[in-house]
Write an enzyme that holds these catalytic residues in place. Sequence first.
Site, PDB file in Angstrom:
ATOM      1  N   GLY A   1      -9.611 -22.509 -13.995  1.00  0.00           N
ATOM      2  CA  GLY A   1      -9.160 -22.628 -15.383  1.00  0.00           C
ATOM      3  C   GLY A   1     -10.138 -23.295 -16.340  1.00  0.00           C
ATOM      4  O   GLY A   1      -9.716 -23.792 -17.388  1.00  0.00           O
ATOM      5  N   SER A   2     -11.430 -23.292 -16.031  1.00  0.00           N
ATOM      6  CA  SER A   2     -12.358 -23.929 -16.980  1.00  0.00           C
ATOM      7  C   SER A   2     -12.431 -23.125 -18.285  1.00  0.00           C
ATOM      8  O   SER A   2     -12.585 -23.709 -19.364  1.00  0.00           O
ATOM      9  CB  SER A   2     -13.755 -24.105 -16.368  1.00  0.00           C
ATOM     10  OG  SER A   2     -14.387 -22.868 -16.168  1.00  0.00           O
ATOM     11  N   ASN A   3     -12.281 -21.806 -18.216  1.00  0.00           N
ATOM     12  CA  ASN A   3     -12.259 -21.014 -19.451  1.00  0.00           C
ATOM     13  C   ASN A   3     -10.966 -21.246 -20.228  1.00  0.00           C
ATOM     14  O   ASN A   3     -10.983 -21.301 -21.458  1.00  0.00           O
ATOM     15  CB  ASN A   3     -12.441 -19.523 -19.140  1.00  0.00           C
ATOM     16  CG  ASN A   3     -13.892 -19.195 -18.894  1.00  0.00           C
ATOM     17  OD1 ASN A   3     -14.691 -19.130 -19.823  1.00  0.00           O
ATOM     18  ND2 ASN A   3     -14.265 -19.036 -17.631  1.00  0.00           N
TER      19      ASN A   3
ATOM     20  N   LYS B   1       4.493  -4.405  -8.819  1.00  0.00           N
ATOM     21  CA  LYS B   1       3.718  -4.923  -9.961  1.00  0.00           C
ATOM     22  C   LYS B   1       4.475  -4.680 -11.262  1.00  0.00           C
ATOM     23  O   LYS B   1       4.500  -5.526 -12.145  1.00  0.00           O
ATOM     24  CB  LYS B   1       2.350  -4.217  -9.988  1.00  0.00           C
ATOM     25  CG  LYS B   1       1.481  -4.668 -11.143  1.00  0.00           C
ATOM     26  CD  LYS B   1       0.131  -3.989 -11.210  1.00  0.00           C
ATOM     27  CE  LYS B   1      -0.809  -4.522 -10.186  1.00  0.00           C
ATOM     28  NZ  LYS B   1      -2.200  -4.628 -10.638  1.00  0.00           N
TER      29      LYS B   1
ATOM     30  N   HIS C   1     -15.858 -11.371 -18.271  1.00  0.00           N
ATOM     31  CA  HIS C   1     -16.500 -10.938 -17.028  1.00  0.00           C
ATOM     32  C   HIS C   1     -17.883 -11.590 -16.938  1.00  0.00           C
ATOM     33  O   HIS C   1     -18.650 -11.545 -17.898  1.00  0.00           O
ATOM     34  CB  HIS C   1     -16.621  -9.415 -17.014  1.00  0.00           C
ATOM     35  CG  HIS C   1     -17.184  -8.903 -15.737  1.00  0.00           C
ATOM     36  ND1 HIS C   1     -16.446  -8.854 -14.575  1.00  0.00           N
ATOM     37  CD2 HIS C   1     -18.427  -8.478 -15.412  1.00  0.00           C
ATOM     38  CE1 HIS C   1     -17.212  -8.399 -13.593  1.00  0.00           C
ATOM     39  NE2 HIS C   1     -18.422  -8.169 -14.078  1.00  0.00           N
TER      40      HIS C   1
ATOM     41  N   MET D   1      -6.998 -12.898 -11.431  1.00  0.00           N
ATOM     42  CA  MET D   1      -7.588 -12.061 -10.386  1.00  0.00           C
ATOM     43  C   MET D   1      -6.695 -10.882  -9.997  1.00  0.00           C
ATOM     44  O   MET D   1      -6.578 -10.537  -8.822  1.00  0.00           O
ATOM     45  CB  MET D   1      -7.938 -12.923  -9.154  1.00  0.00           C
ATOM     46  CG  MET D   1      -8.964 -14.017  -9.449  1.00  0.00           C
ATOM     47  SD  MET D   1     -10.432 -13.426 -10.322  1.00  0.00           S
ATOM     48  CE  MET D   1     -11.267 -12.610  -8.973  1.00  0.00           C
TER      49      MET D   1
ATOM     50  N   ASN E   1     -10.657  -9.554 -21.738  1.00  0.00           N
ATOM     51  CA  ASN E   1     -11.030 -10.147 -20.444  1.00  0.00           C
ATOM     52  C   ASN E   1     -12.445 -10.709 -20.518  1.00  0.00           C
ATOM     53  O   ASN E   1     -13.285 -10.191 -21.246  1.00  0.00           O
ATOM     54  CB  ASN E   1     -10.979  -9.053 -19.369  1.00  0.00           C
ATOM     55  CG  ASN E   1     -11.379  -9.562 -18.000  1.00  0.00           C
ATOM     56  OD1 ASN E   1     -10.877 -10.590 -17.524  1.00  0.00           O
ATOM     57  ND2 ASN E   1     -12.300  -8.871 -17.340  1.00  0.00           N
TER      58      ASN E   1
HETATM   59  C1  GRF Z   1     -15.130 -16.797 -14.678  1.00  0.00           C
HETATM   60  O1  GRF Z   1     -16.431 -16.737 -14.175  1.00  0.00           O
HETATM   61  C2  GRF Z   1     -14.729 -15.481 -15.290  1.00  0.00           C
HETATM   62  O2  GRF Z   1     -15.804 -14.795 -15.858  1.00  0.00           O
HETATM   63  C3  GRF Z   1     -14.209 -14.721 -14.097  1.00  0.00           C
HETATM   64  O3  GRF Z   1     -13.535 -15.683 -13.330  1.00  0.00           O
HETATM   65  C4  GRF Z   1     -14.108 -16.967 -13.548  1.00  0.00           C
HETATM   66  C5  GRF Z   1     -12.994 -17.908 -13.915  1.00  0.00           C
HETATM   67  O4  GRF Z   1     -13.439 -19.254 -13.977  1.00  0.00           O
HETATM   68  N1  GRF Z   1     -13.402 -13.609 -14.521  1.00  0.00           N
HETATM   69  P1  GRF Z   1     -12.470 -20.383 -14.513  1.00  0.00           P
HETATM   70  O5  GRF Z   1     -11.182 -20.291 -13.693  1.00  0.00           O
HETATM   71  O6  GRF Z   1     -12.203 -20.126 -15.967  1.00  0.00           O
HETATM   72  O7  GRF Z   1     -13.165 -21.676 -14.278  1.00  0.00           O
END
Ligand code: GRF
Length: 189
Positions: free
Chosen positions: A13-15, A66, A110, A91, A108
Amino acid sequence: MKHRIAIFASGNGSNFEAIVNAVERGELDCEVALCVCDKPGAYVLERAANHKVPTLVFKAKDYPSKRDFEKMIADRLDSLKVELVCLAGYMRIIGDELLSRYGGRIINIHPALLPAFPGAHAIRDAFEYGVKVYGVTIHHVNEEVDGGRIIRQAAVPYDGDDIDEVEALIHQTEHRLFPEAIKDYFKSK
Ligand code: GRF
């Protein structure tokens, strides 16, 4: 009025946190209405609690299909009047139910310069290939995995041999790019 967004994540969850921080600093005219997570116990849930972001946690295997869990998610998004879904390390492949109800409103992140290195192991694949310029892409989500229209990309030059180092550089770039792409998205509306 503030734009209402939801962030989907499965792990660290860093993003998620980078977007929430940008909102809290007033850099994004948004409210994070919901964190959706398919992994009970994921660290993103602790981050959400720290920032007082409501969460929707589920296990796919508790649902017959789903379509069923996506219906449950889309109903919650509807009730919160969410305008944009941000996939930040979620994921799972988005299925027909979410695509038909939120199509055009899902983006999304990537960790590669698409169309190079699609799939779940992009950083490792690029590293093993021996690229010298890595990167990050934020794109719209459609039925083709990692295939929707690109909103923003950034290159990450790296000529070393330490995958942890390159991963850290990519994540730094991600944390800057995702809030910028959300801004772009709403500007284009
Ligand atoms: C990131 O590298 C993103 O590009 C990919 O999954 C990772 C998630 O990282 N889809 P975080 O959970 O946000 O730290």
